[in-house]
Design a protein around this motif. Structure first.
Motif, short mmCIF file in Angstrom:
data_model
loop_
_atom_site.label_atom_id
_atom_site.label_comp_id
_atom_site.label_asym_id
_atom_site.label_seq_id
_atom_site.Cartn_x
_atom_site.Cartn_y
_atom_site.Cartn_z
N ASN A 182 49.49 62.71 -26.90
CA ASN A 182 50.38 63.04 -25.78
C ASN A 182 51.08 64.36 -26.06
O ASN A 182 51.58 64.59 -27.17
N SER A 183 51.09 65.22 -25.07
CA SER A 183 51.72 66.52 -25.23
C SER A 183 53.24 66.39 -25.31
O SER A 183 53.84 65.43 -24.80
N ALA A 184 53.85 67.37 -25.97
CA ALA A 184 55.31 67.44 -26.06
C ALA A 184 55.68 68.86 -26.46
O ALA A 184 54.82 69.68 -26.80
N HIS A 185 56.98 69.15 -26.41
CA HIS A 185 57.46 70.45 -26.87
C HIS A 185 57.30 70.51 -28.39
O HIS A 185 57.58 69.54 -29.11
N ALA A 186 56.84 71.66 -28.90
CA ALA A 186 56.63 71.80 -30.34
C ALA A 186 57.92 71.65 -31.13
O ALA A 186 57.87 71.32 -32.32
N ALA A 187 59.07 71.88 -30.48
CA ALA A 187 60.35 71.72 -31.17
C ALA A 187 60.78 70.26 -31.26
O ALA A 187 61.72 69.93 -31.98
N LYS A 188 60.09 69.38 -30.53
CA LYS A 188 60.45 67.97 -30.55
C LYS A 188 59.17 67.11 -30.54
O LYS A 188 58.87 66.42 -29.56
N PRO A 189 58.38 67.17 -31.62
CA PRO A 189 57.10 66.46 -31.65
C PRO A 189 57.24 64.95 -31.54
O PRO A 189 56.28 64.26 -31.18
N GLY A 231 46.59 75.20 -28.12
CA GLY A 231 46.51 76.52 -27.51
C GLY A 231 47.83 77.27 -27.63
O GLY A 231 47.92 78.29 -28.30
N ALA A 232 48.85 76.75 -27.01
CA ALA A 232 50.14 77.43 -26.99
C ALA A 232 50.90 77.20 -28.30
O ALA A 232 50.76 76.17 -28.96
N TYR A 233 51.73 78.18 -28.67
CA TYR A 233 52.53 78.07 -29.89
C TYR A 233 53.59 76.96 -29.79
O TYR A 233 54.01 76.40 -30.79
N ASN A 234 54.03 76.68 -28.57
CA ASN A 234 55.17 75.79 -28.41
C ASN A 234 54.83 74.46 -27.74
O ASN A 234 55.69 73.82 -27.16
N VAL A 235 53.54 74.07 -27.82
CA VAL A 235 53.10 72.82 -27.20
C VAL A 235 52.34 71.97 -28.21
O VAL A 235 51.41 72.46 -28.87
N ILE A 236 52.73 70.72 -28.36
CA ILE A 236 51.98 69.78 -29.18
C ILE A 236 50.65 69.48 -28.49
O ILE A 236 50.63 69.13 -27.30
N ALA A 237 49.57 69.62 -29.22
CA ALA A 237 48.23 69.46 -28.62
C ALA A 237 47.98 68.02 -28.19
O ALA A 237 48.10 67.10 -29.01
#
Length: 382
Positions: A182-189, A231-237
């Motif tokens: 599930n995707s999430a913000h990379a700052a809050k995995p 892909g993005a630096y700030n998105v949990i894959a």
């Protein structure tokens, strides 16, 4: 033979795309006087050379594969590939050229032997749909008694022959895996399920099938050869794709590896709160060399290069769809050394700097021809 090998090297084609290779080989075979060269197995060719020394229904196949690999060449040879991203990095150009030379040699000597030699220039050894499977499906071995295959070996000195009885290559299966989180913000995995973390765990754990669950004398290789996700630096894959291969020497081990791969992937995904989709595909079986055919190669090799240059060598962990031939008929798959001892570096098969010492090719062609006529002169196998 060398000119043909270099032409093929400059103009490589991938598996199931060998249109120009097929046309070129047909042309040079016909120019050499070979009759009834016919297309087979998609972009392959077959030609029968019938001995005229006397009547015989005995037949033997010589197989030469012709496809290339998706590799950018860095060998430095003056006849380097002119097709970016495609290279004969496994020596199939050399196999095809030796097959050509063996055909011409046998055709010139057909008054000296009985029986038939069928040359098969086979496409798609490297990738599905495999040409070896199609050769069998088209019945090209239904009326023959045995088969002979050759492969160049960069670890053996140029001109030496290596062969051994029993299993000689490994079975090859492939797998594709999709790990879904599930995707999430990379700052809050903690708000998601990191598919990359799950995939990394599976890569590590899969290696333990070989290192901790299989007898060291039982050949098995499990390799993850691709991983893609994020892909993005700030998105949990949210998704990662894995692919790889399983190489095995025995059917029981093959089945165990399949079973354990599924169990490990499914349990790890569940433990992390992810899901997994697994696609396993059964490829070619192991090549198995018949002892009586190994004896023929040993005798033919001794006639051509002397007994001291014929070695009884174990098989290798690579796979080859010549295995479909060996399932169908008594067969032998032998290796031709192509290492130039004056060069320190040895580049393996499937390497962008792979090179062939062409001085070995006349020996390979001569052994193929001598083995075929030696087989035809033998009493019929039970």
């Amino acid at each position: 033979m060398i000119d043909i090998r270099r032409h093929l090297h400059r103009n490589p084609e991938l598996s199931n795309e060998e249109r120009e290779t097929q046309a070129y080989l047909k042309q040079v075979l016909e120019e050499a006087g070979l009759q009834a060269v016919r297309p087979v197995a998609g972009f392959g060719l077959a030609v029968d050379i019938v001995g005229t020394a006397g009547p015989s229904n005995r037949k033997v196949v010589i197989r030469a594969d012709i496809d290339a690999l998706p590799i950018n060449e860095r060998s430095g040879v003056p006849f380097t590939s002119e097709r970016p991203g495609v290279m004969h990095a496994c020596g199939h150009d050399a196999h095809a050229a030796m097959g050509y030379a063996a055909a011409v040699l046998l055709d010139s000597q057909k008054q000296t032997f009985n029986g038939t030699v069928r040359l098969i220039f086979q496409p798609a050894e490297e990738a599905e749909p495999l040409g070896g499977r199609r050769v069998i499906a088209e019945g090209l071995l239904d009326d023959v008694d045995a088969a002979i295959g050759i492969h160049v070996d960069p670890y053996i000195s140029a001109g030496r022959i290596a062969v051994g009885a029993g299993p000689y290559t490994l079975a090859c299966d492939t797998f594709d895996v999709v790990v879904t989180g599930n995707s999430a913000h990379a700052a809050k995995p903690s708000d998601g399920v990191d598919a990359i973390a799950v995939a990394c765990s599976t890569v590590t754990e899969l290696q333990k099938i070989v290192s901790r669950e299989i007898d060291p004398y039982d050949p098995l290789v499990v390799s993850v050869t691709g991983i893609e996700g994020g892909g993005a630096y700030n998105v949990i894959a949210p998704e990662v794709r894995l692919k790889g291969t399983i190489r095995s020497g025995h059917e029981e081990t093959r089945q165990k590896a399949w079973r354990r791969l599924r169990q490990i992937l499914e349990s790890l995904a569940a433990a992390h709160g992810a899901s997994v989709d697994i696609n396993l595909r059964r490829g070619e079986p192991p090549v198995v060399n018949a002892p009586e055919m190994v004896d023929i190669i040993q005798r033919a090799g001794a006639d051509v290069v002397g007994r001291d240059h014929v070695i009884n060598a174990p098989g290798w962990t690579a796979a080859d769809d010549f295995a479909f031939y060996s399932e169908k008929r008594p067969s032998v798959y032998f290796r031709l050394g192509i290492r130039n001892e004056a060069i320190d570096a040895v580049y393996p098969l499937h390497h962008p700097q792979f090179r062939v010492d062409e001085s070995a090719l006349p020996i390979g062609a001569a052994v193929l021809a001598r083995a075929a006529t030696t087989f035809l002169a033998e009493p019929t196998m039970a």
